[in-house]
Scaffold this motif. Structure first.
Motif, mmCIF file in Angstrom:
data_model
loop_
_atom_site.group_PDB
_atom_site.id
_atom_site.type_symbol
_atom_site.label_atom_id
_atom_site.label_comp_id
_atom_site.label_asym_id
_atom_site.label_seq_id
_atom_site.Cartn_x
_atom_site.Cartn_y
_atom_site.Cartn_z
ATOM 1 N N VAL A 27 56.374 44.232 53.198
ATOM 2 C CA VAL A 27 55.998 43.934 54.582
ATOM 3 C C VAL A 27 54.775 43.013 54.610
ATOM 4 O O VAL A 27 54.687 42.099 55.438
ATOM 5 N N GLY A 34 57.126 40.473 59.856
ATOM 6 C CA GLY A 34 57.517 41.786 59.387
ATOM 7 C C GLY A 34 58.895 41.783 58.743
ATOM 8 O O GLY A 34 59.465 40.723 58.461
ATOM 9 N N LEU A 64 52.430 51.616 58.346
ATOM 10 C CA LEU A 64 53.386 50.684 58.942
ATOM 11 C C LEU A 64 53.494 51.002 60.428
ATOM 12 O O LEU A 64 53.141 52.093 60.867
ATOM 13 N N GLN A 66 55.926 49.782 64.256
ATOM 14 C CA GLN A 66 56.974 49.009 64.911
ATOM 15 C C GLN A 66 56.587 48.793 66.356
ATOM 16 O O GLN A 66 56.163 49.734 67.035
ATOM 17 N N TYR A 73 59.347 46.165 60.804
ATOM 18 C CA TYR A 73 58.153 46.904 60.425
ATOM 19 C C TYR A 73 57.022 45.922 60.154
ATOM 20 O O TYR A 73 57.208 44.882 59.510
ATOM 21 N N LEU A 74 55.831 46.265 60.660
ATOM 22 C CA LEU A 74 54.613 45.480 60.468
ATOM 23 C C LEU A 74 53.569 46.367 59.800
ATOM 24 O O LEU A 74 53.703 47.594 59.774
#
Length: 267
Positions: A27, A34, A64, A66, A73-74
């Motif tokens: 990520v 992402g 993580l 969202q 996912y970031l």
């Protein structure tokens, strides 16, 4: 998307932890876009069920996040908190940037900043001269096992005896098997670095095309916080060049120490 190479990630020996860290690393590499669960599945080689299970756990821990359900996912905000706590490393990088650039301009080779990272050293910065060279690392964030390369010896030379023994007990078998480096050779190189303030590392059975010199950077207590090192073609490393490099690396390591901590009295 190509699968991630697990060899670039340190191995903790705990599978769930290693898999979770690989997802965070993937990520991170993806940047602001992402990665979706499907992309993480393809890049990691894990099953989609494993990706979902680990990603949800990482979300609960704040590692993580969202923005929307089923979105990419970031990186999570907990990493910002941890990043602030790790600010000393960034201070070291800022303090070393000018000296690294000066060395690269003076000698035309590549100069590196390494910091201790568990059983490894991690490359925190690289400044290239007009003739860039690479040996054991190719990019920022690359790791080298303690005992291999000049920077690791420079850092090992000022660790406590307990840390030193723990690290070499963990790394010794791999160093001997993969590089022909024995514990005795490391001990000798470390003793010499303590006397001279610089090290040329340890020669293994397969020496690379390049060689180099490293000098430790220490805090006021004498503990190593980093090391400056260089990569030089072997044919270029004559006696005159060697002594010039040693002198300049020691001087620039002292400059960085003064930038970080001010003048330190002779211990």
């Amino acid at each position: 998307m190509n699968r991630a190479d697990p060899a670039v990630m340190p191995d903790s020996g705990i599978q769930t932890l290693d898999r979770s860290m690989l997802l965070v690393e993937l990520v991170t590499r993806a940047g602001h876009q992402g990665m979706t669960a499907a992309q993480l599945e393809a890049a990691s080689g894990f099953s989609i069920a494993t990706v979902y299970r680990l990603a949800q756990a990482l979300k609960r821990l704040g590692l993580l996040r969202q923005i929307r359900d089923r979105g990419p996912y970031l990186l999570g905000h907990q990493l910002i908190v941890w990043g602030s706590a790790a600010g000393q490393t960034q201070c070291i990088k800022r303090a070393a940037r000018g000296p690294l650039r000066s060395l690269a301009d003076q000698f035309d080779n590549s100069f590196f900043l390494f910091v201790p990272d568990g059983f490894n050293v991690l490359c925190l910065d690289i400044q290239d001269g007009s003739q860039p060279t690479r040996s054991y690392v190719s990019d920022l964030g690359d790791r080298i096992r303690h005992g291999l390369g000049q920077a690791s010896i420079a850092i090992l030379s000022h660790l406590s005896r307990t840390e030193y023994d723990q690290i070499l007990a963990r790394n010794a078998a791999t160093l001997q098997r993969s590089y022909g480096i024995e514990r005795f050779d490391i001990d000798q190189a470390v003793a010499m670095c303590r006397r001279l303030g610089v090290t040329g590392g340890v020669e293994g059975t397969e020496p690379p095309e390049f060689t180099g010199i490293a000098s430790p950077i220490m805090d006021p207590s004498g503990a190593p916080v980093a090391a400056l090192s260089c990569s030089v073609p072997r044919k270029q490393m004559n006696e005159t060049y060697y002594h010039a490099l040693c002198d300049q690396l020691r001087q620039h390591a002292q400059v960085i120490t003064q930038r970080l901590y001010g003048a330190i009295e002779e211990r």
